[in-house]
Scaffold this active site. Structure first.
Site, PDB file in Angstrom:
ATOM      1  N   ASP A 110      41.749  36.440  28.454  1.00 13.31           N
ATOM      2  CA  ASP A 110      41.602  36.557  29.905  1.00 13.31           C
ATOM      3  C   ASP A 110      40.126  36.379  30.283  1.00 13.31           C
ATOM      4  OD1 ASP A 110      42.533  37.095  32.485  1.00 13.31           O
ATOM      5  OD2 ASP A 110      42.274  39.265  32.285  1.00 13.31           O
ATOM      6  N   HIS A 111      39.833  35.461  31.178  1.00 13.49           N
ATOM      7  CA  HIS A 111      38.469  35.254  31.688  1.00 13.49           C
ATOM      8  C   HIS A 111      37.403  35.032  30.614  1.00 13.49           C
ATOM      9  CE1 HIS A 111      39.493  36.005  35.876  1.00 13.49           C
ATOM     10  NE2 HIS A 111      40.273  36.986  35.452  1.00 13.49           N
ATOM     11  N   ALA A 148      46.998  40.224  40.802  1.00 14.18           N
ATOM     12  CA  ALA A 148      48.347  40.271  41.380  1.00 14.18           C
ATOM     13  C   ALA A 148      49.006  41.651  41.290  1.00 14.18           C
ATOM     14  CB  ALA A 148      49.223  39.216  40.709  1.00 14.18           C
ATOM     15  N   ASP A 178      47.088  43.919  35.555  1.00  9.62           N
ATOM     16  CA  ASP A 178      46.363  44.878  34.726  1.00  9.62           C
ATOM     17  C   ASP A 178      46.256  46.219  35.462  1.00  9.62           C
ATOM     18  OD1 ASP A 178      44.777  46.174  32.941  1.00  9.62           O
ATOM     19  OD2 ASP A 178      43.090  44.811  33.024  1.00  9.62           O
TER      20      ASP A 178
HETATM   21  P1  13P Z   1      44.801  43.053  38.812  1.00  4.27           P
HETATM   22  O1  13P Z   1      43.480  43.743  38.849  1.00  4.27           O
HETATM   23  O2  13P Z   1      45.343  42.838  40.198  1.00  4.27           O
HETATM   24  O3  13P Z   1      45.787  43.732  37.945  1.00  4.27           O
HETATM   25  O4  13P Z   1      44.562  41.575  38.212  1.00  4.27           O
HETATM   26  C1  13P Z   1      44.381  41.395  36.842  1.00  4.27           C
HETATM   27  C2  13P Z   1      43.923  40.014  36.502  1.00  4.27           C
HETATM   28  O5  13P Z   1      43.881  39.108  37.312  1.00  4.27           O
HETATM   29  C3  13P Z   1      43.529  39.780  35.105  1.00  4.27           C
HETATM   30  O6  13P Z   1      43.074  38.483  34.903  1.00  4.27           O
HETATM   31  O1  G3H Z   2      40.555  40.462  35.286  1.00  5.28           O
HETATM   32  C1  G3H Z   2      40.148  41.482  34.757  1.00  5.28           C
HETATM   33  C2  G3H Z   2      41.058  42.288  33.919  1.00  5.28           C
HETATM   34  O2  G3H Z   2      41.662  43.305  34.694  1.00  5.28           O
HETATM   35  C3  G3H Z   2      40.346  42.817  32.688  1.00  5.28           C
HETATM   36  O3  G3H Z   2      39.499  43.864  32.989  1.00  5.28           O
HETATM   37  O4  G3H Z   2      37.331  43.380  31.825  1.00  5.28           O
HETATM   38  O5  G3H Z   2      38.028  45.743  32.416  1.00  5.28           O
HETATM   39  O6  G3H Z   2      39.162  44.503  30.559  1.00  5.28           O
HETATM   40  P1  G3H Z   2      38.426  44.398  31.881  1.00  5.28           P
HETATM   41 ZN    ZN Z   3      41.877  37.717  36.492  1.00  6.84          ZN
END
Ligand code: 13P
Ligand code: G3H
Ligand code: ZN
Length: 308
Positions: A82-83, A213, A256
């Site tokens: 993720d990211h 989301a 998340d």
């Molecule tokens: P939320 O913070 O809305 O759950 O989004 C999570 C997200 O986009 C992780 O990439």
């Molecule tokens: O997009 C972000 C996710 O909710 C992940 O969050 O960097 O705190 O693990 P985090």
């Molecule tokens: Zn995200």
């Protein structure tokens, strides 16, 4: 079954207009919640690690745990970064056995975002055909006092998306349509530019991703506050937003915050109700079950239930 390449899961979702949930984790319990929910709902599932989660849990531990657990169920599981911020993140995860990576160059100028994404695509595709998600536009709520020009400058531009996809070769695209990360998404009304999703989908025909989301369930927030927490002004997406976004072309929905809120609510209540308890399993077990039930509900809403 072994971890599945996300691109393979996307084919059916893209064709049949449903979305697969991405559920973030950084420990054993959240992973169990997501995989047990997938198995019970006969749903494909994406479990995701941020670089923060990787730092917290250790990449080898987290990957081997995911593989071992996925091997024991029939539902298809993809492990996604993720990211990811740069090529080091992408290489680390591709090499470690992830089946999808996100390269988030959305804060760079267009040409730099394209170049970075192109590099990620070349690496991931040549190492086992790993799927690449990119992001274009900047996430953030659509405030009432922002004018149309300012708003358009932030949200994903459909013409730019066509060029971005053609030049970067990304497999999936995260679009900015008015959502934001975390528990405070909207000040007033829930505003999402659904039409923009459809315009982009019609032009690209590739899987589109909705970040930020979470629904920010009022009951979880209420329970957190009732048992000593302090979360004020939190607001997320309503259930209709999922249906609307998916009908217009979203195939992956990232969640998340909702899991974190549910987990915190259950833990706070249990710690209050059982002052003499100190076996962690008596707290973490019920929290895990509650997160699993929440994920099952999401799978129904997203239309992925029964699609495994
Ligand atoms: P939320 O913070 O809305 O759950 O989004 C999570 C997200 O986009 C992780 O990439
Ligand atoms: O997009 C972000 C996710 O909710 C992940 O969050 O960097 O705190 O693990 P985090
Ligand atoms: Zn995200």
């Amino acid at each position: 079954m072994p971890l599945e390449i996300l691109g393979k899961m996307y084919e059916k979702a893209n064709r049949e207009y449903y979305a697969i949930g991405q559920f973030n984790f950084s420990n054993l319990e959240f992973l169990q919640s997501a995989l047990d929910a997938a198995e019970e709902m006969k749903s494909p599932v994406i479990v995701a690690l941020s670089t923060g989660a990787i730092k917290y849990g250790g990449i080898k531990n987290l990957v081997s745990m995911t593989r071992t657990m996925a091997d024991q169920i029939k539902a298809p599981v993809a492990l996604h970064l993720d990211h990811g911020a740069n090529m080091d993140d992408v290489k680390m995860c591709v090499d470690a056995g992830f089946t999808s990576v996100m390269i988030d160059g959305s804060h760079h100028p267009l040409q730099e975002n394209i170049a970075l994404t192109r590099q990620a695509v070349e690496y991931a595709h040549s190492h086992g055909g790993i799927t690449v998600e990119a992001e274009l536009g900047r996430l953030g709520g659509i405030e009432d006092d922002v004018n149309v020009d300012e708003r358009d400058a932030r949200l994903t531009d459909p013409a730019e998306a066509v060029r971005f996809h053609a030049e970067s070769g990304c497999d999936a695209l995260a679009v900015a349509v008015g959502t934001s990360h975390g528990a405070y998404k909207f000040k007033g009304e829930n505003k999402i530019d659904f039409d923009r999703i459809k315009v982009i989908k019609d032009k690209l025909r590739i899987p589109l991703v909705l970040h930020g989301a979470s629904s920010v369930d009022a009951d979880s927030v209420k329970m957190i506050n009732q048992y000593g927490g302090k979360i004020e002004g939190a607001k997320g997406l309503d259930a209709e937003s999922y249906a609307h976004a998916i009908k217009n072309g979203i195939n992956k929905v990232n969640i998340d915050t909702d899991l974190r809120l549910k987990w915190t609510a259950v833990l706070r209540k249990l710690m209050h109700d059982k002052p003499g308890e100190f076996d962690p399993r008596k707290f973490l077990g019920p929290a895990r079950d509650a997160v699993k039930e929440l994920i099952k509900q999401k799978m129904k809403l997203l239309g992925s239930a029964g699609k495994a």
